[in-house]
Design a protein around this motif. Structure first.
Motif, PDB file in Angstrom:
ATOM      1  N   ILE A 206       4.340  -3.869  -3.792  1.00  0.00           N
ATOM      2  CA  ILE A 206       4.600  -4.119  -5.209  1.00  0.00           C
ATOM      3  C   ILE A 206       3.349  -3.755  -5.997  1.00  0.00           C
ATOM      4  CG2 ILE A 206       3.881  -6.548  -5.058  1.00  0.00           C
ATOM      5  CD1 ILE A 206       6.045  -7.157  -7.182  1.00  0.00           C
ATOM      6  N   THR A 207       3.553  -3.204  -7.189  1.00  0.00           N
ATOM      7  CA  THR A 207       2.440  -2.778  -8.027  1.00  0.00           C
ATOM      8  C   THR A 207       2.655  -3.271  -9.454  1.00  0.00           C
ATOM      9  OG1 THR A 207       2.121  -0.785  -6.700  1.00  0.00           O
ATOM     10  CG2 THR A 207       1.130  -0.792  -8.882  1.00  0.00           C
ATOM     11  N   GLY A 208       1.598  -3.814 -10.046  1.00  0.00           N
ATOM     12  CA  GLY A 208       1.625  -4.234 -11.438  1.00  0.00           C
ATOM     13  C   GLY A 208       0.514  -3.569 -12.216  1.00  0.00           C
ATOM     14  N   PRO A 209       0.331  -3.924 -13.500  1.00  0.00           N
ATOM     15  CA  PRO A 209      -0.697  -3.271 -14.322  1.00  0.00           C
ATOM     16  C   PRO A 209      -2.111  -3.433 -13.771  1.00  0.00           C
ATOM     17  CG  PRO A 209       0.832  -4.523 -15.685  1.00  0.00           C
ATOM     18  CD  PRO A 209       1.137  -4.888 -14.277  1.00  0.00           C
ATOM     19  N   ARG A 210      -2.416  -4.588 -13.169  1.00  0.00           N
ATOM     20  CA  ARG A 210      -3.771  -4.816 -12.666  1.00  0.00           C
ATOM     21  C   ARG A 210      -3.777  -5.377 -11.242  1.00  0.00           C
ATOM     22  NH1 ARG A 210      -8.181  -4.853 -15.946  1.00  0.00           N
ATOM     23  NH2 ARG A 210      -9.167  -6.409 -14.598  1.00  0.00           N
ATOM     24  N   PHE A 211      -2.687  -5.161 -10.500  1.00  0.00           N
ATOM     25  CA  PHE A 211      -2.656  -5.648  -9.126  1.00  0.00           C
ATOM     26  C   PHE A 211      -1.749  -4.768  -8.285  1.00  0.00           C
ATOM     27  CE2 PHE A 211       1.234  -7.563 -10.659  1.00  0.00           C
ATOM     28  CZ  PHE A 211       2.063  -7.569  -9.546  1.00  0.00           C
ATOM     29  N   GLN A 212      -1.975  -4.807  -6.959  1.00  0.00           N
ATOM     30  CA  GLN A 212      -1.129  -4.110  -5.994  1.00  0.00           C
ATOM     31  C   GLN A 212      -1.144  -4.896  -4.696  1.00  0.00           C
ATOM     32  OE1 GLN A 212      -0.331   0.392  -4.304  1.00  0.00           O
ATOM     33  NE2 GLN A 212      -2.400  -0.092  -4.956  1.00  0.00           N
ATOM     34  N   VAL A 213       0.013  -4.968  -4.048  1.00  0.00           N
ATOM     35  CA  VAL A 213       0.140  -5.652  -2.759  1.00  0.00           C
ATOM     36  C   VAL A 213       0.539  -4.620  -1.718  1.00  0.00           C
ATOM     37  CG1 VAL A 213       1.268  -7.485  -1.451  1.00  0.00           C
ATOM     38  CG2 VAL A 213       0.823  -7.796  -3.905  1.00  0.00           C
ATOM     39  N   LYS A 214      -0.218  -4.573  -0.599  1.00  0.00           N
ATOM     40  CA  LYS A 214       0.047  -3.618   0.481  1.00  0.00           C
ATOM     41  C   LYS A 214       0.231  -4.342   1.807  1.00  0.00           C
ATOM     42  CE  LYS A 214      -2.843   0.240  -1.180  1.00  0.00           C
ATOM     43  NZ  LYS A 214      -4.032   1.065  -0.821  1.00  0.00           N
ATOM     44  N   ARG A 215       1.002  -3.713   2.683  1.00  0.00           N
ATOM     45  CA  ARG A 215       1.032  -4.107   4.092  1.00  0.00           C
ATOM     46  C   ARG A 215       0.270  -3.039   4.852  1.00  0.00           C
ATOM     47  NH1 ARG A 215       4.353  -3.340   8.873  1.00  0.00           N
ATOM     48  NH2 ARG A 215       5.494  -1.704   7.755  1.00  0.00           N
ATOM     49  N   ILE A 216      -0.756  -3.450   5.602  1.00  0.00           N
ATOM     50  CA  ILE A 216      -1.620  -2.520   6.317  1.00  0.00           C
ATOM     51  C   ILE A 216      -1.494  -2.755   7.814  1.00  0.00           C
ATOM     52  CG2 ILE A 216      -4.011  -1.796   6.689  1.00  0.00           C
ATOM     53  CD1 ILE A 216      -4.629  -2.622   3.835  1.00  0.00           C
ATOM     54  N   VAL A 217      -1.307  -1.676   8.571  1.00  0.00           N
ATOM     55  CA  VAL A 217      -1.215  -1.745  10.034  1.00  0.00           C
ATOM     56  C   VAL A 217      -2.357  -0.905  10.614  1.00  0.00           C
ATOM     57  CG1 VAL A 217       0.194  -1.337  12.074  1.00  0.00           C
ATOM     58  CG2 VAL A 217       1.291  -2.004   9.928  1.00  0.00           C
ATOM     59  N   VAL A 218      -3.187  -1.531  11.442  1.00  0.00           N
ATOM     60  CA  VAL A 218      -4.327  -0.846  12.060  1.00  0.00           C
ATOM     61  C   VAL A 218      -4.082  -0.761  13.569  1.00  0.00           C
ATOM     62  CG1 VAL A 218      -6.823  -0.801  12.357  1.00  0.00           C
ATOM     63  CG2 VAL A 218      -5.834  -1.769  10.271  1.00  0.00           C
TER      64      VAL A 218
ATOM     65  N   MET B 184      -2.780  -4.564  14.546  1.00  0.00           N
ATOM     66  CA  MET B 184      -3.160  -5.649  13.644  1.00  0.00           C
ATOM     67  C   MET B 184      -2.505  -5.397  12.283  1.00  0.00           C
ATOM     68  SD  MET B 184      -5.417  -6.355  10.933  1.00  0.00           S
ATOM     69  CE  MET B 184      -6.853  -5.289  11.094  1.00  0.00           C
ATOM     70  N   VAL B 185      -1.876  -6.430  11.730  1.00  0.00           N
ATOM     71  CA  VAL B 185      -1.165  -6.306  10.460  1.00  0.00           C
ATOM     72  C   VAL B 185      -1.753  -7.301   9.467  1.00  0.00           C
ATOM     73  CG1 VAL B 185       1.070  -6.369   9.301  1.00  0.00           C
ATOM     74  CG2 VAL B 185       0.934  -5.668  11.707  1.00  0.00           C
ATOM     75  N   LEU B 186      -2.014  -6.816   8.273  1.00  0.00           N
ATOM     76  CA  LEU B 186      -2.479  -7.736   7.243  1.00  0.00           C
ATOM     77  C   LEU B 186      -1.846  -7.372   5.908  1.00  0.00           C
ATOM     78  CD1 LEU B 186      -4.770  -6.196   5.323  1.00  0.00           C
ATOM     79  CD2 LEU B 186      -6.229  -6.664   7.271  1.00  0.00           C
ATOM     80  N   ILE B 187      -1.848  -8.349   5.012  1.00  0.00           N
ATOM     81  CA  ILE B 187      -1.403  -8.144   3.643  1.00  0.00           C
ATOM     82  C   ILE B 187      -2.646  -8.069   2.766  1.00  0.00           C
ATOM     83  CG2 ILE B 187      -0.067  -9.068   1.719  1.00  0.00           C
ATOM     84  CD1 ILE B 187       1.618  -8.192   4.133  1.00  0.00           C
ATOM     85  N   GLU B 188      -2.723  -7.010   1.979  1.00  0.00           N
ATOM     86  CA  GLU B 188      -3.859  -6.813   1.085  1.00  0.00           C
ATOM     87  C   GLU B 188      -3.401  -6.978  -0.362  1.00  0.00           C
ATOM     88  OE1 GLU B 188      -7.118  -3.524   1.269  1.00  0.00           O
ATOM     89  OE2 GLU B 188      -5.555  -2.760  -0.072  1.00  0.00           O
ATOM     90  N   VAL B 189      -4.099  -7.814  -1.113  1.00  0.00           N
ATOM     91  CA  VAL B 189      -3.843  -7.974  -2.547  1.00  0.00           C
ATOM     92  C   VAL B 189      -5.036  -7.395  -3.306  1.00  0.00           C
ATOM     93  CG1 VAL B 189      -3.334  -9.556  -4.426  1.00  0.00           C
ATOM     94  CG2 VAL B 189      -2.488 -10.056  -2.116  1.00  0.00           C
ATOM     95  N   GLN B 190      -4.787  -6.320  -4.044  1.00  0.00           N
ATOM     96  CA  GLN B 190      -5.837  -5.694  -4.844  1.00  0.00           C
ATOM     97  C   GLN B 190      -5.717  -6.146  -6.295  1.00  0.00           C
ATOM     98  OE1 GLN B 190      -5.193  -1.483  -4.566  1.00  0.00           O
ATOM     99  NE2 GLN B 190      -5.729  -1.348  -2.388  1.00  0.00           N
ATOM    100  N   THR B 191      -6.839  -6.400  -6.942  1.00  0.00           N
ATOM    101  CA  THR B 191      -6.844  -6.682  -8.379  1.00  0.00           C
ATOM    102  C   THR B 191      -7.987  -5.904  -9.013  1.00  0.00           C
ATOM    103  OG1 THR B 191      -8.246  -8.631  -8.040  1.00  0.00           O
ATOM    104  CG2 THR B 191      -5.873  -8.999  -8.129  1.00  0.00           C
ATOM    105  N   GLY B 192      -7.727  -5.375 -10.209  1.00  0.00           N
ATOM    106  CA  GLY B 192      -8.772  -4.620 -10.885  1.00  0.00           C
ATOM    107  C   GLY B 192      -8.220  -3.733 -11.975  1.00  0.00           C
TER     108      GLY B 192
END
Length: 481
Positions: free
Chosen positions: A378-390, A450-458
């Protein structure tokens, strides 16, 4: 004498006619379209075994790690992977491969093949290549000619020379190449029985091709020779030099060489082939049921006829009711619905989306990287949520961002996290915060993904907001490097 064929797999292109499954960021050759493996993997397997050398692959910078990962998954080690600075069509790519091979053996027998075709009978195709080899070794260009099954207007044609047999089991003399015809002309050619489809697959020696460029297209030979001579190794890749490559014209091998050559032959092939040039071809190759329908997992057809219903996501159930001759393809972020007769117009839709600067025109929500993948949720004006698999043992680059901070929540496995001078293990249900500007890295020290959820803001969340300080994949700067 045993003849060794060197497969050269062309692995660029954007595959816009199979949008939304195929896009510039992940074109159709890497997708699973007709089976459990990708078209690229099927091509590599088809051109392997007795009589075939390890494949040489020509691709672009953004696809180089996808190529190595998909080859490793089928346990095929490439002879070489050439990286084009920019796509320049098939003529320069073929010549670059010939120059690299000729440095080892000028008489090396090359099979130039796209990596996004369907050829169901691999054994029959290899037998046809073997039958064509003597003619190619004698100095001819041999193209594979497909026995037509209909008056197709989406393919080029090959006209046999007088006395040629379209069902022969050895190469025949080729009179000329024919551009894609209109329906009336295609019907006349099929009725004559003297034409084959042009598959764009060629067999020749490296020396034959280089000599043809020297005579027929010297303006291409010089820059490509320079790009190969100045090529630089990069990990397991060979990067063609961008300076000389910038001077290379964008032209196909058909226009540059084949249509001007006198030493042409065609090897008839009738055991099945498709370039999957549209969703109508996918429908045909997928084996429609008794009502003419093709449905994927997560798709249901009710009172439909001659229809393709395909969902690429378990989160989207696609249902068609009372449809006829319809193509419907759903991904997590786009849906295509078209009449089957309009399949070739899908590229018009991609152009329209590009004009509107819609990201779905070229980009997937899922992005493949050498260390694994991420998916934008999901993406908003100042945030994004990702699922990351390493992947196990993999590590992202040591990096920082100018415009965003990040919050990581591990949901599977264990992450080894570096933030400035602090290193810590973060396990399932634990989280960690990365402030804006902090130098950080994520690694998977475990044996499982390894799976994580990343929340970006900026203020800016683009993938190009990244400064790399160290990277095991030598990607340099930029979104992908």
């Amino acid at each position: 004498m045993t003849v060794l064929v060197h497969p050269v797999l062309l692995c660029g292109g954007s595959g816009t006619r199979l949008w939304p499954l195929s896009r510039k960021s992940f074109p159709k050759q890497f997708a699973r379209i007709t089976g459990d493996t990708s078209l690229f993997q099927e091509a590599a397997k088809r051109l392997s075994g007795a009589g075939f050398a390890a494949p040489m692959v020509i691709t672009g910078n953004d696809f180089r790690f996808i190529v190595t990962e998909q080859l490793a998954a089928i346990e095929i080690a490439p002879q070489a992977i050439l990286i084009e600075p920019e796509g320049r069509n098939t003529a320069p790519a073929a010549l670059a491969a010939a120059l690299v091979l000729a440095a080892q053996d000028p008489k090396a027998l090359m099979l130039l093949a796209p990596s996004d075709h369907v050829i169901p009978d691999a054994a029959a195709f290899r037998a046809a290549v073997t039958a064509a080899a003597p003619r190619a070794l004698a100095g001819d260009f041999v193209t594979m000619g497909i026995t037509p099954t209909r008056a197709e207007t989406g393919y080029g044609y090959l006209e046999l020379a007088p006395g040629g047999h379209p069902d022969a089991t050895e190469p025949q003399q080729l009179a000329r190449f024919i551009e894609k015809p209109d329906a009336e002309r295609a019907a006349r050619m099929i009725a004559s029985g003297n034409f084959l489809w042009n598959a764009g697959i060629f067999l020749f020696t490296a020396a034959t091709l280089i000599s043809a460029f020297r005579t027929l297209a010297p303006e291409i030979l010089g820059p490509v020779e320079g790009a190969v001579a100045e090529a630089q190794p990069d990990l397991s890749f060979l990067r063609l030099a961008p300076g000389p490559w910038d001077k290379v014209p964008d032209i196909s091998i058909d226009y540059a060489i084949m249509e001007k050559s006198a030493n042409l032959a065609v090897m008839p092939y009738s055991a099945g082939w498709s370039d999957l040039g549209g969703w109508d071809a996918v429908w045909q190759e997928s084996g429609p049921d008794g009502a003419g329908n093709v449905t994927s997992d997560h798709a249901t057809a009710i009172d439909c006829r001659d229809t393709l219903l395909r969902s690429e996501s378990p989160r989207i159930e696609l249902v068609g009711i009372g449809l006829e001759d319809i193509l419907a393809v759903a991904t997590t972020d786009a849906v295509l619905i078209a009449h089957k007769s309009e399949a070739q117009r899908v590229k018009e839709a991609v152009s329209a989306l590009k004009a509107r600067k819609v990201p779905q025109a070229t980009q997937f929500p899922t992005d493949h990287r050498p260390w694994g993948m991420f998916e934008s949720l999901i993406t908003g004006p100042r945030f994004q949520v990702k699922r990351i698999v390493v992947k196990p043992g993999a590590a992202l680059s040591l990096q920082s961002h100018h415009h965003r901070s990040e919050h990581w929540i591990v949901v599977e496995g264990t992450a080894k996290v570096t933030i400035d001078d602090k290193v810590q293990l973060v396990t399932e249900n634990q989280s960690v915060y990365i402030p804006l500007g902090a130098v950080h890295r994520m690694e998977n020290p475990g044996k499982v993904p390894m799976v994580l959820i990343e929340v970006q803001t900026g203020s800016y969340l683009g993938e190009d907001d990244i400064i790399r300080y160290e990277d095991v994949y030598a990607r340099g700067q930029g979104a992908k490097g």
